[in-house]
Each structure stands twice: as structure tokens, then as C-alpha cells.
Design an enzyme around this catalytic site. Sequence first.
Site, mmCIF file in Angstrom:
data_model
loop_
_atom_site.group_PDB
_atom_site.id
_atom_site.type_symbol
_atom_site.label_atom_id
_atom_site.label_comp_id
_atom_site.label_asym_id
_atom_site.label_seq_id
_atom_site.Cartn_x
_atom_site.Cartn_y
_atom_site.Cartn_z
ATOM 1 N N SER A 148 0.843 -1.198 0.000
ATOM 2 C CA SER A 148 0.000 0.000 0.000
ATOM 3 C C SER A 148 0.872 1.241 0.000
ATOM 4 O O SER A 148 2.021 1.208 0.419
ATOM 5 C CB SER A 148 -0.850 -0.030 1.265
ATOM 6 O OG SER A 148 -1.496 1.200 1.460
ATOM 7 N N TYR A 161 -1.374 -1.069 10.314
ATOM 8 C CA TYR A 161 -1.439 -1.369 8.876
ATOM 9 C C TYR A 161 -0.254 -0.721 8.153
ATOM 10 O O TYR A 161 0.396 -1.354 7.320
ATOM 11 C CB TYR A 161 -2.766 -0.857 8.335
ATOM 12 C CG TYR A 161 -3.028 -1.096 6.869
ATOM 13 C CD1 TYR A 161 -3.426 -2.348 6.408
ATOM 14 C CD2 TYR A 161 -2.910 -0.061 5.940
ATOM 15 C CE1 TYR A 161 -3.700 -2.559 5.053
ATOM 16 C CE2 TYR A 161 -3.182 -0.261 4.595
ATOM 17 C CZ TYR A 161 -3.580 -1.515 4.155
ATOM 18 O OH TYR A 161 -3.845 -1.721 2.818
HETATM 19 P P1 NDP Z 1 -11.164 -6.514 -0.053
HETATM 20 O O1 NDP Z 1 -11.614 -6.423 1.362
HETATM 21 O O2 NDP Z 1 -12.061 -6.077 -1.132
HETATM 22 O O3 NDP Z 1 -10.700 -8.002 -0.361
HETATM 23 C C1 NDP Z 1 -9.863 -8.645 0.552
HETATM 24 C C2 NDP Z 1 -9.687 -10.075 0.147
HETATM 25 O O4 NDP Z 1 -8.838 -10.673 1.113
HETATM 26 C C3 NDP Z 1 -10.987 -10.825 0.105
HETATM 27 O O5 NDP Z 1 -10.955 -11.736 -0.963
HETATM 28 C C4 NDP Z 1 -10.992 -11.554 1.441
HETATM 29 O O6 NDP Z 1 -11.653 -12.799 1.290
HETATM 30 C C5 NDP Z 1 -9.508 -11.791 1.666
HETATM 31 N N1 NDP Z 1 -9.163 -11.931 3.069
HETATM 32 C C6 NDP Z 1 -9.219 -10.999 4.046
HETATM 33 N N2 NDP Z 1 -8.831 -11.537 5.208
HETATM 34 C C7 NDP Z 1 -8.533 -12.834 4.955
HETATM 35 C C8 NDP Z 1 -8.081 -13.916 5.740
HETATM 36 N N3 NDP Z 1 -7.871 -13.796 7.058
HETATM 37 N N4 NDP Z 1 -7.881 -15.104 5.147
HETATM 38 C C9 NDP Z 1 -8.108 -15.268 3.832
HETATM 39 N N5 NDP Z 1 -8.528 -14.282 3.025
HETATM 40 C C10 NDP Z 1 -8.742 -13.089 3.587
HETATM 41 O O7 NDP Z 1 -9.770 -5.714 -0.097
HETATM 42 P P2 NDP Z 1 -8.939 -5.123 -1.332
HETATM 43 O O8 NDP Z 1 -9.215 -5.898 -2.540
HETATM 44 O O9 NDP Z 1 -9.117 -3.667 -1.349
HETATM 45 O O10 NDP Z 1 -7.451 -5.392 -0.802
HETATM 46 C C11 NDP Z 1 -6.545 -6.275 -1.444
HETATM 47 C C12 NDP Z 1 -5.146 -5.882 -1.040
HETATM 48 O O11 NDP Z 1 -4.882 -4.548 -1.490
HETATM 49 C C13 NDP Z 1 -4.914 -5.877 0.474
HETATM 50 O O12 NDP Z 1 -3.647 -6.401 0.758
HETATM 51 C C14 NDP Z 1 -4.958 -4.397 0.818
HETATM 52 O O13 NDP Z 1 -4.215 -4.110 1.979
HETATM 53 C C15 NDP Z 1 -4.350 -3.793 -0.430
HETATM 54 N N6 NDP Z 1 -4.671 -2.392 -0.598
HETATM 55 C C16 NDP Z 1 -5.949 -1.981 -0.841
HETATM 56 C C17 NDP Z 1 -6.226 -0.644 -0.974
HETATM 57 C C18 NDP Z 1 -7.605 -0.133 -1.232
HETATM 58 O O14 NDP Z 1 -7.791 1.097 -1.173
HETATM 59 N N7 NDP Z 1 -8.583 -0.995 -1.542
HETATM 60 C C19 NDP Z 1 -5.176 0.386 -0.850
HETATM 61 C C20 NDP Z 1 -3.872 -0.172 -0.597
HETATM 62 C C21 NDP Z 1 -3.638 -1.491 -0.492
HETATM 63 P P3 NDP Z 1 -12.768 -13.408 2.265
HETATM 64 O O15 NDP Z 1 -13.623 -12.298 2.726
HETATM 65 O O16 NDP Z 1 -13.458 -14.423 1.396
HETATM 66 O O17 NDP Z 1 -11.976 -14.054 3.339
#
Ligand code: NDP
Length: 268
Positions: A148, A161
Amino acid sequence: MSVTYDFTGKVALITGSSGGIGAGIAVQLAQSGASVVVTGRNADKVAEVAKQCLNVSPKGVKPLEVLADVTKREDLRRLVDQTIGRFGKLDIVVNNAGALFFGTITDHNFYDNYAKTMSVNLDSVVYLTHICVEYLEKTNGNIINISSMASKRTVRNVSAYCMAKSALDMFGQCMAAELGPKRIRVNTINVGYIPTGIYESSGVSRDSVEAYTELYRQRLPVGREGRPIDVAQAVHFLASDHATFITGANLVIDGGDLAANTCLDHLS
Ligand code: NDP
């Protein structure tokens, strides 16, 4: 004109691919011919993204669906075992699963949230990398970590974070150096604000997300908010054979947010 790299015969495991950015990455790689592993904790969401991947796969490669919690080592081990069991090899690992927990250092549950943040965003990546190296070495594979812009500047009320992502950046660089002799590339993408479910999952209201997104549209140099496809296209390139001289890189994908210092007060 859309650019397509050929991933036919490549096996890609994308954590957190049941939604948001990870789903975008899985669909993009499936569309380019990869055999993809779709994983998360929510079975319905995993099944839905797997269906989308199958629909776009040029040769109709059925994705592997695995329910796994990345904070549990046994789940990560099973995830890799099932991947090798189904496809026999592993070429690309995208460490994308992540989560946000808002709070300040004086909150009674700060340390619990700190531990959860480290577990999801950092420890899981370290452990998955640890158990995947033996397979990636055989394929001259590569790893892409989804970090991020919060690793590069403070964001209020998410200090854990910011620290987790900052450590993730360093882990990527250490691994690029350490795994180079095994012909494994490791790159990091520093994502800016993208309105996915991550904010509502951490307790932010939909109205706040919409208002924040509108502010970003107005203030970002590119004049629009980010989308999962913006990250997916970068993964597509970095994971491809067109990027074999790129390792240890940090690619900022934030619509110019860092450069223009358009940092807004965040959503908590
Ligand atoms: P979402 O919340 O939309 O998606 C997160 C995904 O991670 C889901 O598929 C969820 O699946 C999975 N997940 C979360 N916790 C767990 C867990 N304990 N075990 C397994 N799977 C898990 O988030 P984003 O798509 O926005 O984020 C993706 C990445 O991008 C992250 O690393 C985030 O930090 C990074 N990011 C995002 C930003 C943003 O503004 N969106 C900005 C900067 C970085 P499920 O619910 O099925 O478990």
C-alpha cells in the site's frame, strides 16, 4: 488496445481472490490462459469469482477453489498442497489478502488489532513464501506482494497497517535478493485508494466511502478513482516473461496520489 501476455500452462495462486483487487487479478490472469487458484474464507464469493475465471479462460481451464484463512498456517499449507495436487506445479504467487483495523494506540483493543493486522497483512505472506519457494524454484516463478501507499506515509488511525505494509515492502526486497539465485523474482505493488469492500469490512459506512471516492475523483492527478483492474494489469505485466529483468521493485499505483501529495484525511 488491450495488451495480453500469454500465461497458458502457468499456475497462479492469488490470496484474497474472492473479492476486490484479488478477484480482478484472478480474472485477468485466467483470461490470459493461466490456471488460477481462487481462495478466501467466503465460499459463495470464491465460487462466484471462480465462475468468472472459467468464463474468460480461453481454453476453459477450471480454477481450483480453496477455502482458507491466511492467518492459519495449516490453511496455507493445505492451500499449497491442494494447488500442487491439482495442477502439479506453481508459477506465480500473488500475496494479496489484507485487512484494515482502525484504532489508536490508546484504544483498549489496540494490541489485539495490531496482532490481527500483522497476522493477515504480513505474517501470512512470510509463511506462504516460506512454503512456496521449493515449488517456485522449479518453475523460475515469481511472487508479487500487494502492499500500500500506507507503507510510504502515515495514514491516521491505521498505524499497525502502515507498519505491516512497510515491513512487507522490505520483505519483498530481501526476498528479491535472497531468491534471485534460485531464479525467483519478487516484486511489490504499492496500491493507492481503491473503493473495494475493504473499507466497509473495517466498519466504514457506505456513505463515507462514496464521499471519499468523490473527493479522490476531484483531487487525484488522473481525475478518477482507482479500480481493481488498474492493479490487475500491473500484476499481469510483472508476472509475465516481459518482466524478467524486474525484481525487487516497488511499483506505486495510486493515480498520482503520493506524487501530488493529495493525501486526504481517512475514513475512520
Ligand atoms: P477486499 O476487502 O475487497 O478483499 C480482501 C480479500 O482478502 C478478500 O478476498 C478476502 O476474502 C480476503 N481476506 C481478508 N482476510 C482474509 C483472511 N484472514 N484469510 C483469507 N482471506 C482473507 O480488499 P482489497 O481488494 O481492497 O485489498 C486487497 C489488497 O490490497 C490488500 O492487501 C490491501 O491491503 C491492499 N490495498 C488496498 C487498498 C484499497 O484502497 N482498496 C489500498 C492499498 C492497499 P474473504 O472475505 O473471502 O476471506
